[in-house]
Design an enzyme around this catalytic site. Structure first.
Site, short mmCIF file in Angstrom:
data_model
loop_
_atom_site.label_atom_id
_atom_site.label_comp_id
_atom_site.label_asym_id
_atom_site.label_seq_id
_atom_site.Cartn_x
_atom_site.Cartn_y
_atom_site.Cartn_z
N GLY A 12 20.32 8.23 16.60
CA GLY A 12 20.23 8.90 15.32
C GLY A 12 21.19 8.30 14.32
O GLY A 12 21.68 7.19 14.51
N CYS A 13 21.47 9.01 13.28
CA CYS A 13 22.35 8.54 12.21
C CYS A 13 23.66 8.01 12.79
O CYS A 13 24.33 8.70 13.57
CB CYS A 13 22.62 9.68 11.24
SG CYS A 13 23.78 9.27 9.94
N PHE A 14 24.01 6.80 12.43
CA PHE A 14 25.19 6.19 13.04
C PHE A 14 26.51 6.81 12.62
O PHE A 14 27.51 6.68 13.31
CB PHE A 14 25.21 4.68 12.86
CG PHE A 14 24.88 4.09 11.51
CD1 PHE A 14 25.16 4.73 10.31
CD2 PHE A 14 24.28 2.84 11.45
CE1 PHE A 14 24.86 4.15 9.09
CE2 PHE A 14 23.98 2.25 10.23
CZ PHE A 14 24.28 2.90 9.05
#
Length: 163
Positions: A12-14
């Site tokens: 997912g979003c880093f």
């Protein structure tokens, strides 16, 4: 220096992954970037097929690849295809980018442990992908949640260890 290694994961979003991993025992550095996609020199606006990934530099005398993966499966939902929280698309897939057969075997072993635990309502859909070039993200994405403490994240510790 011989104990310093790198691991490459996407979940997912880093931003949220980096923020949580940075404080774990044995983690020496984290960088966010793009991995596993189609183009060279990807950017936030142009990274077809790339996952938002994280490069984790760790001291193998303090932690292990297996421990990193254990934590990885505790802080994101590995059962959703191409989605974490509000983020949707292949950029947000759950993936482990293995560098050798040993890492691939360890990754599969941890996935099996996670699935057998029944802590998640479904089995992990995490892909095992061979390591490809890790492209560091733009400076504004590095350490994002340190710079923006109230910024968006869908990552948090959901469970105690699977191991």
């Amino acid at each position: 220096m011989e104990n310093i290694k790198k691991a490459y994961i996407a979940g997912g979003c880093f931003w949220g992954m980096e923020e949580l991993f940075r404080t774990q025992t044995g983690i020496k550095d984290t960088e966010v970037g793009y991995i596993g996609g189609e183009n060279d020199n990807p950017t936030y606006r142009n990274h077809p097929g790339h996952a938002e990934g994280i490069e984790i530099t760790y001291d193998a005398s303090e932690t292990s690849f297996k421990n990193i993966l254990d934590y990885f499966f505790r802080i994101h939902n590995p059962t959703t295809i191409d989605q974490q929280g509000n983020d949707k698309g292949s950029s947000y897939r759950s993936a482990i980018f293995y560098q050798n057969d040993e890492e691939k075997e360890t990754a599969q072993e941890v996935i099996d442990i996670v699935d057998k635990s029944n802590k998640w309502k479904a089995d992990a859909v995490t892909t095992l992908e061979p390591y490809s070039t890790f492209w560091q993200a733009e400076p504004e994405h590095q350490d994002y949640l340190l710079k923006q403490p109230n910024g968006y994240t869908c990552h948090f510790e959901r469970f105690d260890t699977f191991l």
